[in-house]
Write a protein that holds these residues in place. Structure first.
Motif, PDB file in Angstrom:
ATOM      1  N   ALA A 137      11.910 -12.501 -19.241  1.00  0.00           N
ATOM      2  CA  ALA A 137      11.868 -11.451 -20.258  1.00  0.00           C
ATOM      3  C   ALA A 137      13.159 -11.488 -21.054  1.00  0.00           C
ATOM      4  CB  ALA A 137      11.694 -10.083 -19.606  1.00  0.00           C
ATOM      5  N   GLU A 138      13.063 -11.192 -22.336  1.00  0.00           N
ATOM      6  CA  GLU A 138      14.270 -11.161 -23.174  1.00  0.00           C
ATOM      7  C   GLU A 138      15.163  -9.994 -22.788  1.00  0.00           C
ATOM      8  OE1 GLU A 138      13.685 -11.613 -27.377  1.00  0.00           O
ATOM      9  OE2 GLU A 138      12.054 -13.031 -27.052  1.00  0.00           O
ATOM     10  N   THR A 139      14.558  -8.860 -22.502  1.00  0.00           N
ATOM     11  CA  THR A 139      15.303  -7.696 -22.027  1.00  0.00           C
ATOM     12  C   THR A 139      14.511  -7.055 -20.900  1.00  0.00           C
ATOM     13  OG1 THR A 139      14.245  -6.209 -23.606  1.00  0.00           O
ATOM     14  CG2 THR A 139      16.325  -7.220 -24.297  1.00  0.00           C
ATOM     15  N   GLY A 140      15.187  -6.399 -20.003  1.00  0.00           N
ATOM     16  CA  GLY A 140      14.518  -5.751 -18.888  1.00  0.00           C
ATOM     17  C   GLY A 140      13.853  -6.759 -17.972  1.00  0.00           C
ATOM     18  N   ARG A 141      12.774  -6.330 -17.353  1.00  0.00           N
ATOM     19  CA  ARG A 141      12.026  -7.171 -16.427  1.00  0.00           C
ATOM     20  C   ARG A 141      10.552  -7.076 -16.759  1.00  0.00           C
ATOM     21  NH1 ARG A 141      15.166  -4.575 -11.238  1.00  0.00           N
ATOM     22  NH2 ARG A 141      17.005  -5.891 -11.388  1.00  0.00           N
ATOM     23  N   ARG A 142       9.856  -8.183 -16.553  1.00  0.00           N
ATOM     24  CA  ARG A 142       8.405  -8.191 -16.675  1.00  0.00           C
ATOM     25  C   ARG A 142       7.835  -8.650 -15.358  1.00  0.00           C
ATOM     26  NH1 ARG A 142       5.040 -10.916 -20.125  1.00  0.00           N
ATOM     27  NH2 ARG A 142       6.006 -12.844 -19.455  1.00  0.00           N
ATOM     28  N   CYS A 143       6.720  -8.077 -14.985  1.00  0.00           N
ATOM     29  CA  CYS A 143       6.058  -8.568 -13.782  1.00  0.00           C
ATOM     30  C   CYS A 143       4.552  -8.534 -13.965  1.00  0.00           C
ATOM     31  CB  CYS A 143       6.485  -7.791 -12.539  1.00  0.00           C
ATOM     32  SG  CYS A 143       6.123  -6.048 -12.556  1.00  0.00           S
ATOM     33  N   ARG A 144       3.916  -9.431 -13.244  1.00  0.00           N
ATOM     34  CA  ARG A 144       2.455  -9.525 -13.244  1.00  0.00           C
ATOM     35  C   ARG A 144       1.981  -9.270 -11.823  1.00  0.00           C
ATOM     36  NH1 ARG A 144       0.873 -14.250 -16.109  1.00  0.00           N
ATOM     37  NH2 ARG A 144       0.747 -12.771 -17.835  1.00  0.00           N
ATOM     38  N   LEU A 145       1.068  -8.319 -11.695  1.00  0.00           N
ATOM     39  CA  LEU A 145       0.477  -8.001 -10.407  1.00  0.00           C
ATOM     40  C   LEU A 145      -0.936  -8.536 -10.386  1.00  0.00           C
ATOM     41  CD1 LEU A 145       2.429  -5.480 -11.347  1.00  0.00           C
ATOM     42  CD2 LEU A 145       1.678  -4.582  -9.165  1.00  0.00           C
ATOM     43  N   THR A 146      -1.263  -9.275  -9.358  1.00  0.00           N
ATOM     44  CA  THR A 146      -2.618  -9.780  -9.171  1.00  0.00           C
ATOM     45  C   THR A 146      -3.099  -9.348  -7.798  1.00  0.00           C
ATOM     46  OG1 THR A 146      -1.754 -11.910  -8.401  1.00  0.00           O
ATOM     47  CG2 THR A 146      -2.368 -11.761 -10.722  1.00  0.00           C
ATOM     48  N   ALA A 147      -4.395  -9.202  -7.661  1.00  0.00           N
ATOM     49  CA  ALA A 147      -4.977  -8.673  -6.431  1.00  0.00           C
ATOM     50  C   ALA A 147      -5.939  -9.662  -5.807  1.00  0.00           C
ATOM     51  CB  ALA A 147      -5.713  -7.374  -6.730  1.00  0.00           C
ATOM     52  N   ALA A 148      -6.028  -9.576  -4.485  1.00  0.00           N
ATOM     53  CA  ALA A 148      -7.025 -10.349  -3.742  1.00  0.00           C
ATOM     54  C   ALA A 148      -7.520  -9.473  -2.600  1.00  0.00           C
ATOM     55  CB  ALA A 148      -6.423 -11.643  -3.197  1.00  0.00           C
ATOM     56  N   GLY A 149      -8.778  -9.616  -2.277  1.00  0.00           N
ATOM     57  CA  GLY A 149      -9.383  -8.857  -1.192  1.00  0.00           C
ATOM     58  C   GLY A 149      -9.744  -7.438  -1.635  1.00  0.00           C
ATOM     59  N   ALA A 154      -8.537  -2.606  -4.730  1.00  0.00           N
ATOM     60  CA  ALA A 154      -8.505  -1.141  -4.778  1.00  0.00           C
ATOM     61  C   ALA A 154      -7.088  -0.646  -5.072  1.00  0.00           C
ATOM     62  CB  ALA A 154      -9.022  -0.554  -3.462  1.00  0.00           C
ATOM     63  N   ALA A 155      -6.097  -1.295  -4.481  1.00  0.00           N
ATOM     64  CA  ALA A 155      -4.696  -0.915  -4.725  1.00  0.00           C
ATOM     65  C   ALA A 155      -4.321  -1.150  -6.177  1.00  0.00           C
ATOM     66  CB  ALA A 155      -3.762  -1.688  -3.794  1.00  0.00           C
ATOM     67  N   LEU A 156      -4.722  -2.285  -6.731  1.00  0.00           N
ATOM     68  CA  LEU A 156      -4.401  -2.588  -8.119  1.00  0.00           C
ATOM     69  C   LEU A 156      -5.076  -1.592  -9.064  1.00  0.00           C
ATOM     70  CD1 LEU A 156      -2.844  -4.518  -9.991  1.00  0.00           C
ATOM     71  CD2 LEU A 156      -4.942  -5.858 -10.162  1.00  0.00           C
ATOM     72  N   ALA A 157      -6.315  -1.249  -8.788  1.00  0.00           N
ATOM     73  CA  ALA A 157      -7.022  -0.276  -9.620  1.00  0.00           C
ATOM     74  C   ALA A 157      -6.339   1.088  -9.551  1.00  0.00           C
ATOM     75  CB  ALA A 157      -8.477  -0.162  -9.188  1.00  0.00           C
ATOM     76  N   ALA A 158      -5.929   1.495  -8.356  1.00  0.00           N
ATOM     77  CA  ALA A 158      -5.244   2.779  -8.207  1.00  0.00           C
ATOM     78  C   ALA A 158      -3.901   2.760  -8.928  1.00  0.00           C
ATOM     79  CB  ALA A 158      -5.049   3.096  -6.722  1.00  0.00           C
ATOM     80  N   LEU A 159      -3.177   1.655  -8.823  1.00  0.00           N
ATOM     81  CA  LEU A 159      -1.890   1.539  -9.502  1.00  0.00           C
ATOM     82  C   LEU A 159      -2.074   1.574 -11.016  1.00  0.00           C
ATOM     83  CD1 LEU A 159       1.177   1.072  -9.300  1.00  0.00           C
ATOM     84  CD2 LEU A 159       0.677  -1.375  -9.425  1.00  0.00           C
ATOM     85  N   ALA A 160      -3.064   0.851 -11.517  1.00  0.00           N
ATOM     86  CA  ALA A 160      -3.311   0.823 -12.965  1.00  0.00           C
ATOM     87  C   ALA A 160      -3.589   2.224 -13.495  1.00  0.00           C
ATOM     88  CB  ALA A 160      -4.477  -0.113 -13.289  1.00  0.00           C
ATOM     89  N   GLY A 161      -4.229   3.063 -12.683  1.00  0.00           N
ATOM     90  CA  GLY A 161      -4.491   4.428 -13.091  1.00  0.00           C
ATOM     91  C   GLY A 161      -3.261   5.317 -13.100  1.00  0.00           C
ATOM     92  N   ARG A 162      -2.188   4.863 -12.454  1.00  0.00           N
ATOM     93  CA  ARG A 162      -0.962   5.676 -12.345  1.00  0.00           C
ATOM     94  C   ARG A 162       0.154   5.261 -13.297  1.00  0.00           C
ATOM     95  NH1 ARG A 162      -0.059   7.336  -6.098  1.00  0.00           N
ATOM     96  NH2 ARG A 162      -2.230   7.782  -5.618  1.00  0.00           N
ATOM     97  N   VAL A 163       0.072   4.066 -13.843  1.00  0.00           N
ATOM     98  CA  VAL A 163       1.131   3.634 -14.765  1.00  0.00           C
ATOM     99  C   VAL A 163       0.646   3.866 -16.180  1.00  0.00           C
ATOM    100  CG1 VAL A 163       2.195   1.969 -13.187  1.00  0.00           C
ATOM    101  CG2 VAL A 163       0.392   1.205 -14.713  1.00  0.00           C
ATOM    102  N   THR A 164       1.554   4.300 -17.024  1.00  0.00           N
ATOM    103  CA  THR A 164       1.176   4.614 -18.405  1.00  0.00           C
ATOM    104  C   THR A 164       1.751   3.589 -19.352  1.00  0.00           C
ATOM    105  OG1 THR A 164       3.099   6.039 -18.611  1.00  0.00           O
ATOM    106  CG2 THR A 164       1.047   7.098 -17.964  1.00  0.00           C
ATOM    107  N   GLY A 165       0.940   3.123 -20.256  1.00  0.00           N
ATOM    108  CA  GLY A 165       1.402   2.229 -21.300  1.00  0.00           C
ATOM    109  C   GLY A 165       1.943   0.901 -20.811  1.00  0.00           C
ATOM    110  N   ARG A 166       1.717   0.594 -19.542  1.00  0.00           N
ATOM    111  CA  ARG A 166       2.150  -0.676 -18.959  1.00  0.00           C
ATOM    112  C   ARG A 166       3.663  -0.874 -19.041  1.00  0.00           C
ATOM    113  NH1 ARG A 166      -2.660  -1.810 -17.161  1.00  0.00           N
ATOM    114  NH2 ARG A 166      -4.326  -2.487 -18.494  1.00  0.00           N
ATOM    115  N   GLN A 167       4.378   0.207 -19.298  1.00  0.00           N
ATOM    116  CA  GLN A 167       5.841   0.134 -19.309  1.00  0.00           C
ATOM    117  C   GLN A 167       6.366   1.315 -18.512  1.00  0.00           C
ATOM    118  OE1 GLN A 167       7.713  -0.704 -22.996  1.00  0.00           O
ATOM    119  NE2 GLN A 167       9.720  -0.070 -22.294  1.00  0.00           N
ATOM    120  N   LEU A 168       7.233   1.035 -17.563  1.00  0.00           N
ATOM    121  CA  LEU A 168       7.801   2.101 -16.727  1.00  0.00           C
ATOM    122  C   LEU A 168       9.221   2.374 -17.137  1.00  0.00           C
ATOM    123  CD1 LEU A 168       6.444   1.035 -13.240  1.00  0.00           C
ATOM    124  CD2 LEU A 168       5.608   2.838 -14.711  1.00  0.00           C
TER     125      LEU A 168
END
Length: 168
Positions: A137-149, A154-168
């Protein structure tokens, strides 16, 4: 990669990385969404900072001294659920001790977190998992979360519902 099984996030700074850890704690503490966390990223990318935010947000986390287990290989924190924090940096390819901790964690339904997961032998990769890769990333940090199983998805779906705008 199926987009329903991946989430890209921008983390502005260390505080954002800690916040993601706290948010993850709220997700993976539940048995239905308790997936192993496999962390990939270079030195200083934010792996241990994420773990610190997660552990301190769990019940019992105030008793934990969260540090990179590079020399210990595994730290077990007195949280509920218990957290097994594994670091494979010094033992590429893993070893029997690491595999025993992974198996024990699965049997006890502990939360298993593996730093330097790229060194985890394929046969030891947990079927239910969230993989978190830190990206350039040019500034800050970027991460990609991927799920299996099922629990990982279910964890990824729950997390996606809790983060706003994909930026924390």
């Amino acid at each position: 990669m199926d987009p329903s099984h991946a989430l890209d996030l921008t983390l502005a700074d260390e505080a954002s990385t800690l916040a993601l850890g706290r948010t993850l704690a709220g997700v993976v503490a539940a048995a239905a969404t308790r997936a192993a966390l496999l962390l990939r990223g270079g030195l200083g990318s934010g792996k241990t900072t994420l773990v610190r935010g997660l552990v301190l947000a769990l019940p019992g986390g105030e008793e934990a001294e969260v540090a990179s287990p590079s020399f210990n290989i595994v730290n077990i924190y007195p949280t509920r659920p218990a957290v097994r924090h594994v670091d494979l940096y010094r033992i590429p390819g893993g070893d029997a001790c690491v595999e025993e901790h992974l198996e024990a964690g699965a049997e006890r339904d502990d939360l298993v977190i593996v730093e330097w997961a790229e060194y985890l032998p394929a046969l030891a990769v947990p079927p239910d998992r969230l993989e978190i890769a830190w990206l350039p990333a040019e500034t800050g940090r970027r991460c990609r979360l991927t799920a299996a199983g099922p629990r990982g998805r279910a964890a990824l779906a729950a997390l996606a519902g809790r983060v706003t705008g994909r930026q924390l």
